[in-house]
Design an enzyme around this catalytic site. Sequence first.
Site, short mmCIF file in Angstrom:
data_model
loop_
_atom_site.label_atom_id
_atom_site.label_comp_id
_atom_site.label_asym_id
_atom_site.label_seq_id
_atom_site.Cartn_x
_atom_site.Cartn_y
_atom_site.Cartn_z
N ARG A 13 -19.82 -5.66 54.93
CA ARG A 13 -21.09 -5.15 55.45
C ARG A 13 -21.22 -3.64 55.19
NH1 ARG A 13 -23.35 -1.29 58.53
NH2 ARG A 13 -21.61 -1.46 59.98
N ASP A 14 -20.47 -2.85 55.93
CA ASP A 14 -20.59 -1.39 55.79
C ASP A 14 -20.19 -0.95 54.39
OD1 ASP A 14 -21.23 1.11 56.66
OD2 ASP A 14 -19.38 1.48 57.73
N HIS A 205 -14.56 4.87 64.07
CA HIS A 205 -15.14 4.46 62.78
C HIS A 205 -15.30 5.72 61.93
CE1 HIS A 205 -18.13 1.84 60.47
NE2 HIS A 205 -18.35 3.04 59.96
N HIS A 207 -15.40 7.85 58.34
CA HIS A 207 -15.59 7.88 56.89
C HIS A 207 -14.69 8.99 56.35
CE1 HIS A 207 -19.49 5.42 56.36
NE2 HIS A 207 -18.86 5.02 57.44
N CYS A 238 -23.39 5.25 53.66
CA CYS A 238 -24.57 4.92 54.44
C CYS A 238 -25.79 5.30 53.61
CB CYS A 238 -24.58 5.67 55.76
SG CYS A 238 -26.11 5.44 56.66
N ASN A 247 -16.03 4.28 54.04
CA ASN A 247 -15.16 4.15 55.20
C ASN A 247 -13.74 4.51 54.79
OD1 ASN A 247 -16.76 1.07 56.06
ND2 ASN A 247 -16.96 3.01 57.12
#
Length: 288
Positions: A13-14, A205, A207, A238, A247
């Site tokens: 997903r991310d 979370h 990056h 993003c 990430n």
Amino acid sequence: MNNFINIFEMSPRDGLQNEKTFITTQNKIKFINDLSMCGFQKIETSSFVSPKWVPQLADAHEVFTKINKVKDVKYTALTPNERGFDNAVNAKVDEVAIFAAATETFSEKNINCNIETSLKRFIPIAKKALKEKIPVRGYISCVSHCPYEGQVNPQKVAKIAKHLIEMGCYEVSLGDTTGKGSTDVTSGVLEECLKVLTSDKLAGHFHDTYQNALNNIQLCLEKGIKTFDASVGGLGGCPYSPGAKGNVATEKVNKLLISLGYRTNLNSKKIDECSEMALKLKMGKNYD
Ligand SMILES: [Zn+2]
């Protein structure tokens, strides 16, 4: 059990949502099937977002219904609105995630409304989810630095985090979306959040755009946080945060945790294979 740290795999997903080349549904399914063999407890599999916003994840339903689900792995999805939530339930997701930004400008640019409105919009989703016994996770993006507003007020982050927990989220993942959070900045964010929530309600979370992620994870560990989001191969970014890189890589986090004496129950060899595949997919290659 005490030294167990949970790595929440984000790459499908991310990771993929920011990839411009469309990765075929078949490739995604194979990729997630491989990730399922790594030992993760949770894999964020897709997002039930409008295909107009994120064309890469337009195939969420097909992906969810065609992957080989492994027992003990929870397959989760981002659900930006009620319609997305209903579609997620239809596709039998195990867990959903809702999100807010820590600054007004990022909120407006990312989801076209202010923070308060965005949180209000998620109330019916959280209610429905709890009624259907689907766990809800919360994300806050830009907890350290906003691409539009610069430095972020840590008290605001704490307030939003508390709000998300009160809405029914079992945990809030604190996102350093731009990767600019130094340990000093992260420390301030954690301090405020830990005034209003216990460490078991928080996840990290990070990056890794500026190589701050591993230091921030170590800082979180010292504060008792035991869940970290990561993507194999460091995939992701993003679409609404210009210049944001991926990430932090799962394999890096796993190595760090093992070297510090923690347990992750992950298969490093399988993770490395997935990481290699992630980079191939990114370059437009296919599974054989
Ligand atoms: Zn992210």
